[in-house]
Design a protein around this motif. Structure first.
Motif, PDB file in Angstrom:
ATOM      1  N   MET A 215       0.739  -1.122   0.064  1.00  0.00           N
ATOM      2  CA  MET A 215      -0.078  -0.046   0.139  1.00  0.00           C
ATOM      3  C   MET A 215       0.998   1.086   0.116  1.00  0.00           C
ATOM      4  SD  MET A 215      -3.373  -0.863   0.241  1.00  0.00           S
ATOM      5  CE  MET A 215      -4.425  -2.099   0.764  1.00  0.00           C
ATOM      6  N   PRO A 216       0.233   2.105  -0.687  1.00  0.00           N
ATOM      7  CA  PRO A 216       1.117   3.539  -0.384  1.00  0.00           C
ATOM      8  C   PRO A 216       0.910   4.010   1.031  1.00  0.00           C
ATOM      9  CG  PRO A 216      -0.948   4.088  -1.744  1.00  0.00           C
ATOM     10  CD  PRO A 216      -0.652   2.215  -1.596  1.00  0.00           C
ATOM     11  N   LEU A 217       1.723   4.761   1.647  1.00  0.00           N
ATOM     12  CA  LEU A 217       1.557   5.395   2.902  1.00  0.00           C
ATOM     13  C   LEU A 217       0.367   6.370   2.921  1.00  0.00           C
ATOM     14  CD1 LEU A 217       5.260   5.693   3.596  1.00  0.00           C
ATOM     15  CD2 LEU A 217       4.036   4.029   4.402  1.00  0.00           C
ATOM     16  N   ILE A 218       0.114   7.048   2.107  1.00  0.00           N
ATOM     17  CA  ILE A 218      -1.095   8.245   2.315  1.00  0.00           C
ATOM     18  C   ILE A 218      -1.552   8.377   1.061  1.00  0.00           C
ATOM     19  CG2 ILE A 218       0.176   9.331   3.964  1.00  0.00           C
ATOM     20  CD1 ILE A 218       1.098  11.333   1.918  1.00  0.00           C
ATOM     21  N   GLY A 219      -2.769   9.075   0.882  1.00  0.00           N
ATOM     22  CA  GLY A 219      -3.510   9.403  -0.233  1.00  0.00           C
ATOM     23  C   GLY A 219      -4.903   8.622  -0.501  1.00  0.00           C
ATOM     24  N   ARG A 220      -5.499   8.954  -1.850  1.00  0.00           N
ATOM     25  CA  ARG A 220      -6.760   8.536  -1.919  1.00  0.00           C
ATOM     26  C   ARG A 220      -6.784   6.885  -2.456  1.00  0.00           C
ATOM     27  NH1 ARG A 220     -10.230  13.182  -5.035  1.00  0.00           N
ATOM     28  NH2 ARG A 220     -10.447  14.763  -3.171  1.00  0.00           N
ATOM     29  N   GLU A 221      -5.684   6.663  -3.043  1.00  0.00           N
ATOM     30  CA  GLU A 221      -5.364   5.304  -3.429  1.00  0.00           C
ATOM     31  C   GLU A 221      -5.181   4.253  -2.240  1.00  0.00           C
ATOM     32  OE1 GLU A 221      -5.840   3.425  -6.651  1.00  0.00           O
ATOM     33  OE2 GLU A 221      -4.172   4.533  -7.491  1.00  0.00           O
ATOM     34  N   ARG A 222      -4.523   4.583  -1.274  1.00  0.00           N
ATOM     35  CA  ARG A 222      -4.592   3.772  -0.107  1.00  0.00           C
ATOM     36  C   ARG A 222      -6.072   3.743   0.505  1.00  0.00           C
ATOM     37  NH1 ARG A 222      -0.824   2.236   3.983  1.00  0.00           N
ATOM     38  NH2 ARG A 222      -2.140   2.223   6.096  1.00  0.00           N
ATOM     39  N   GLU A 223      -6.670   4.775   0.675  1.00  0.00           N
ATOM     40  CA  GLU A 223      -7.990   4.704   1.039  1.00  0.00           C
ATOM     41  C   GLU A 223      -8.861   3.769   0.362  1.00  0.00           C
ATOM     42  OE1 GLU A 223      -9.535   8.556   1.583  1.00  0.00           O
ATOM     43  OE2 GLU A 223      -8.003   9.193   2.880  1.00  0.00           O
ATOM     44  N   TYR A 224      -8.767   3.676  -1.027  1.00  0.00           N
ATOM     45  CA  TYR A 224      -9.959   3.149  -1.637  1.00  0.00           C
ATOM     46  C   TYR A 224      -9.410   1.687  -1.660  1.00  0.00           C
ATOM     47  CZ  TYR A 224     -11.869   0.748  -5.779  1.00  0.00           C
ATOM     48  OH  TYR A 224     -12.541  -0.043  -6.606  1.00  0.00           O
ATOM     49  N   LEU A 225      -8.044   1.229  -1.700  1.00  0.00           N
ATOM     50  CA  LEU A 225      -7.707  -0.163  -1.538  1.00  0.00           C
ATOM     51  C   LEU A 225      -7.805  -0.686  -0.435  1.00  0.00           C
ATOM     52  CD1 LEU A 225      -4.278   0.116  -3.363  1.00  0.00           C
ATOM     53  CD2 LEU A 225      -6.202  -0.731  -4.324  1.00  0.00           C
ATOM     54  N   LEU A 226      -7.843  -0.092   0.921  1.00  0.00           N
ATOM     55  CA  LEU A 226      -8.084  -0.480   1.985  1.00  0.00           C
ATOM     56  C   LEU A 226      -9.626  -0.831   2.242  1.00  0.00           C
ATOM     57  CD1 LEU A 226      -5.914   1.876   4.405  1.00  0.00           C
ATOM     58  CD2 LEU A 226      -5.652  -0.557   3.970  1.00  0.00           C
ATOM     59  N   ALA A 227     -10.315   0.040   1.532  1.00  0.00           N
ATOM     60  CA  ALA A 227     -11.699  -0.261   1.539  1.00  0.00           C
ATOM     61  C   ALA A 227     -12.128  -1.297   0.734  1.00  0.00           C
ATOM     62  CB  ALA A 227     -12.638   0.872   1.123  1.00  0.00           C
ATOM     63  N   ALA A 228     -11.263  -1.750  -0.392  1.00  0.00           N
ATOM     64  CA  ALA A 228     -11.652  -2.777  -1.066  1.00  0.00           C
ATOM     65  C   ALA A 228     -11.160  -4.149  -0.633  1.00  0.00           C
ATOM     66  CB  ALA A 228     -10.950  -2.497  -2.377  1.00  0.00           C
ATOM     67  N   LEU A 229     -10.253  -4.262   0.392  1.00  0.00           N
ATOM     68  CA  LEU A 229      -9.765  -5.534   0.881  1.00  0.00           C
ATOM     69  C   LEU A 229     -10.776  -6.384   1.398  1.00  0.00           C
ATOM     70  CD1 LEU A 229      -6.734  -4.202   2.915  1.00  0.00           C
ATOM     71  CD2 LEU A 229      -6.818  -5.458   0.677  1.00  0.00           C
ATOM     72  N   PRO A 230     -11.712  -5.857   2.079  1.00  0.00           N
ATOM     73  CA  PRO A 230     -12.790  -7.071   2.580  1.00  0.00           C
ATOM     74  C   PRO A 230     -13.637  -7.754   1.365  1.00  0.00           C
ATOM     75  CG  PRO A 230     -13.121  -4.928   4.086  1.00  0.00           C
ATOM     76  CD  PRO A 230     -12.341  -4.735   2.677  1.00  0.00           C
ATOM     77  N   GLU A 231     -13.977  -6.694   0.449  1.00  0.00           N
ATOM     78  CA  GLU A 231     -14.570  -7.409  -0.706  1.00  0.00           C
ATOM     79  C   GLU A 231     -13.914  -8.389  -1.557  1.00  0.00           C
ATOM     80  OE1 GLU A 231     -17.238  -8.135  -3.879  1.00  0.00           O
ATOM     81  OE2 GLU A 231     -17.408  -7.605  -1.786  1.00  0.00           O
ATOM     82  N   TRP A 232     -12.422  -8.205  -1.683  1.00  0.00           N
ATOM     83  CA  TRP A 232     -11.447  -9.101  -2.325  1.00  0.00           C
ATOM     84  C   TRP A 232     -11.417 -10.220  -1.467  1.00  0.00           C
ATOM     85  CZ3 TRP A 232      -6.862  -5.060  -3.388  1.00  0.00           C
ATOM     86  CH2 TRP A 232      -7.204  -4.017  -4.427  1.00  0.00           C
ATOM     87  N   ARG A 233     -11.508 -10.303  -0.182  1.00  0.00           N
ATOM     88  CA  ARG A 233     -11.116 -11.517   0.648  1.00  0.00           C
ATOM     89  C   ARG A 233     -12.274 -12.314   0.541  1.00  0.00           C
ATOM     90  NH1 ARG A 233      -8.301  -7.965   4.911  1.00  0.00           N
ATOM     91  NH2 ARG A 233      -6.326  -8.331   4.534  1.00  0.00           N
TER      92      ARG A 233
END
Length: 298
Positions: A215-233
């Motif tokens: 993950m990137p340390l900061i930024g919107r990309e990080r927020e989006y990816l973190l939010a997507a993790l449950p769905e990916w799992r």
């Protein structure tokens, strides 16, 4: 030994060097090595940028052509350029040979995955010697068109063409998003930090496939990816989706992870099974591909 015979011997070495450079350059133009492949060799970041990869291929072609077309003392310039190239190849090959895991050099393109070994090192030493010979030939005023029998040049050109066409045959199997076969290689040695502790890459996937996401340390990309993790799992019940928090012993470099966000798939069979890919869009595409693969049951 007569001067003409000496010139022919020097010329044979120069033409052989030119053939190798032309074959390598055209191979890279047709099938550029992936940045991740060059990163695994330990090259600096600027060396595996797409623009640098293309420039390197063009340089090999230009130097190879110059070796057999530039007359007399002017030959010294491309010969010195060839010496720099071949000496660099020797150093990279030496480091790859001493690597804890087998590495391919991708000298003739992305699908040239032959493992670097003693024979490869010997070839690179021979190329360095040939480059030095080319410098001597330039000082002596050698010129291919005047001093080398045309039949030798014709045979050399045929060898270069055959080597190039042979390399284009490629391999079958799964392809990456560029339409090229995905060549699986063993999971490299190294560590990544997961859940606060450094773990060997080879230990992570002993029982189940792993999707490692940096993950990137900061930024919107990080927020989006973190939010997507449950769905990916949820969509990947046969794969453990893990976020890496750092690396040790060159884990990221050996995986070819060049920055963040990035992702790579470790197969449970001890081989890389997807990626590395960079960027949020590419990671989402990778997840879609994994979601379409049914888990294997025994």
């Amino acid at each position: 030994m007569p001067a003409a015979a000496v010139d022919h011997l020097l010329g044979a070495a120069v033409v052989a060097l030119a053939v190798v450079l032309l074959a390598a350059g055209t191979g890279k133009v047709a099938r550029p090595p992936a940045p991740a492949q060059l990163a695994a060799l330990g090259l600096p970041r600027w060396a595996h940028r797409p623009a640098t990869i293309r420039l390197h291929a063009v340089a090999e072609i230009v130097v190879g052509l110059a070796l057999v077309t530039v007359p007399g003392p002017w030959l010294v310039a491309p010969a010195l350029a060839a010496a720099v190239l071949t000496a660099t190849y020797l150093v990279v090959s030496w480091r790859a040979w001493r690597s804890p895991e087998p590495l391919g050099c991708h000298c003739f393109g992305w699908d040239d995955d032959r493992v670097v070994g003693p024979a490869h090192l010997a070839l690179n030493v021979a190329l360095v010697v040939a480059a030095v010979v080319a410098v001597v030939a330039g000082v002596r005023g050698w010129w291919a068109i005047d001093d080398l029998p045309p039949i030798v040049l014709g045979i050399a050109g045929a060898v270069a063409l055959v080597a190039h066409l042979w390399g284009l045959s490629g391999n079958g199997g799964d392809t990456d998003r560029g339409g090229r076969p995905y060549l699986r290689r063993p999971i490299p040695k190294g560590q990544v930090v997961v859940d606060g502790r450094a773990v060997e890459l080879t230990d992570l996937a002993r029982e189940r496939a792993q999707l490692l996401v940096r993950m990137p340390l900061i930024g919107r990309e990080r927020e989006y990816l973190l939010a997507a993790l449950p769905e990916w799992r949820r969509r990947l019940p046969h794969v453990d989706v893990r976020v890496t928090e750092g690396d040790a012993r060159g884990g990221y470099r050996r995986l070819g992870i060049l920055g963040a966000p990035s992702a790579v798939v470790l197969g449970a069979d001890g081989l890389l099974a997807g990626g590395p890919v960079s960027g949020g869009d590419r990671i989402r595409e990778l997840v879609e591909e994994l979601a379409g693969i049914a888990p294997t049951t025994s």
